[in-house]
Design an enzyme around this catalytic site. Structure first.
Site, PDB file in Angstrom:
ATOM      1  N   SER A 160       0.687  -1.253   0.088  1.00 47.52           N
ATOM      2  CA  SER A 160       0.122  -0.291   0.116  1.00 47.52           C
ATOM      3  C   SER A 160       0.933   1.343  -0.145  1.00 47.52           C
ATOM      4  O   SER A 160       1.840   1.280  -0.871  1.00 47.52           O
ATOM      5  CB  SER A 160      -0.988  -0.196   1.057  1.00 47.52           C
ATOM      6  N   ASP A 257      -9.182  -3.368  -6.219  1.00 41.13           N
ATOM      7  CA  ASP A 257      -8.439  -2.279  -5.649  1.00 41.13           C
ATOM      8  C   ASP A 257      -8.551  -1.081  -6.208  1.00 41.13           C
ATOM      9  O   ASP A 257      -8.338  -0.830  -7.590  1.00 41.13           O
ATOM     10  CB  ASP A 257      -7.064  -2.952  -5.458  1.00 41.13           C
ATOM     11  N   HIS A 287      -8.504  -4.115  -1.686  1.00 42.29           N
ATOM     12  CA  HIS A 287      -7.110  -3.686  -1.156  1.00 42.29           C
ATOM     13  C   HIS A 287      -6.700  -4.136   0.514  1.00 42.29           C
ATOM     14  O   HIS A 287      -7.809  -4.585   1.170  1.00 42.29           O
ATOM     15  CB  HIS A 287      -7.441  -2.093  -0.776  1.00 42.29           C
TER      16      HIS A 287
END
Length: 321
Positions: A160, A257, A287
């Site tokens: 991330s 995502d 995600h």
């Protein structure tokens, strides 16, 4: 009217129904950070030594805490290493949240792992978080002999925002020419502030990180409205025009995502610039799915993919797939 097909992977459908749609805000951020500090951490493993060390920060900056993981089993000679950077949208997170993953890296690959406790925005916007990561990387290279680490086999990786910092760190190291990581592991990385300006995104299948949170995270990190005409060098990895000369990469992301499009665009640009980049796209994955649904088969398979990629990069002569 026929209902739309469920976009999520079968292993993730139940979790997708249960995850609340929460947008990060300044008042909520304090609550989220507070709760993260009380997350249960796994018991210290017997086969992996975990230690916190303070390393010198960049010029004028405070020391940086680095959490290290070393397998206790006897290893002949120096080992490869991984500098890991946690996620959290540039605004939250700490190394402890990835204890399980970092222990697994150390245990399964027999490597030294160092996880960076970088400063967080908005209190510490760019370049502070990236400089902390660079300080940790420079320490890892400088202390390679004392740490019994192979300096030519040091990889960097993160998930991330940690993946975004990994990509930026690869660029910064390339430009400063002091240290050179051998590989970059980009797990659904947060790479492009311009995604915040898109109006064509259908966010109904997004979980864990939505467009509202994305705007808040980038605004906090950049200290300005995201998506503007210009940003400082190294602040936004996808804004860099010349990607040649960067370390080989592995990039993985799910189709549900928010970062899917920006990630695949960056991977294509790496390849076009002559940088090898293996890509894994997981259908129906949102995600952070490999953390939120850790025991799901699709999550285990995904972790297996990036662990194997790391093994190939750090042990190129092993012949292990």
């Amino acid at each position: 009217m026929k209902p739309a097909a469920n976009p999520f992977h079968p292993d993730l459908q139940r979790a997708a129904r249960l995850i609340p749609n929460i947008t990060a805000t300044r008042p909520l951020l304090a609550v989220m950070r507070f709760l993260m500090r009380f997350q249960s951490t796994p018991r210290a493993p017997e086969d992996v030594a975990v230690e916190d060390v303070q390393v010198p920060g960049s010029a004028g900056a405070p020391p940086v805490r680095v959490r290290t993981y070393r397998p206790r089993r006897t290893v002949q000679g120096p080992t490869p290493a991984l500098l890991w950077i946690h996620g959290g949208g540039y605004i939250m997170g700490r190394p402890e949240q990835d204890d399980v993953l970092c222990v697994e890296f150390a245990r399964e690959l027999g490597i030294f792992v160092a996880s960076v406790d970088y400063r967080l925005a908005p209190e510490h916007p760019f370049p502070a978080p990236l400089e902390d990561c660079y300080a940790a990387l420079r320490w890892l290279f400088a202390q390679a002999g004392a740490l019994s680490v192979l300096p030519e086999r040091i990889a960097i990786g993160g998930a991330s925002a940690g993946g975004g910092l990994t990509a930026a760190l690869a660029q910064l190291a390339h430009d400063r020419k002091e240290v050179r990581p051998t590989f970059q592991l980009l797990v659904y990385p947060m790479l492009d502030d311009r995604t915040t300006t898109r109006t064509d995104i259908d966010g109904t299948s997004h979980r864990a990180w939505n467009q509202g949170s994305n705007v808040f995270g980038w605004r906090a990190y950049l200290g300005r409205e995201p998506g503007g005409a210009e940003v400082p060098a190294h602040a936004v990895p996808s804004r860099r025009e010349d990607l040649s000369g960067l370390p080989p990469a592995w990039l993985g992301v799910g189709t549900c995502d928010l970062f899917h499009d920006e990630d695949l665009a960056y991977a294509r640009r790496l390849e076009a610039a002559g940088v090898p980049c293996d890509v894994a796209v997981v259908p129906g994955a949102f995600h952070g799915f490999d953390v939120i649904t850790r025991s799901a088969g699709v999550a285990r398979d995904f972790r297996g993919l990036y662990t194997a990629a790391l093994r190939r990069a750090l042990f190129p002569s092993s012949g292990v797939a």
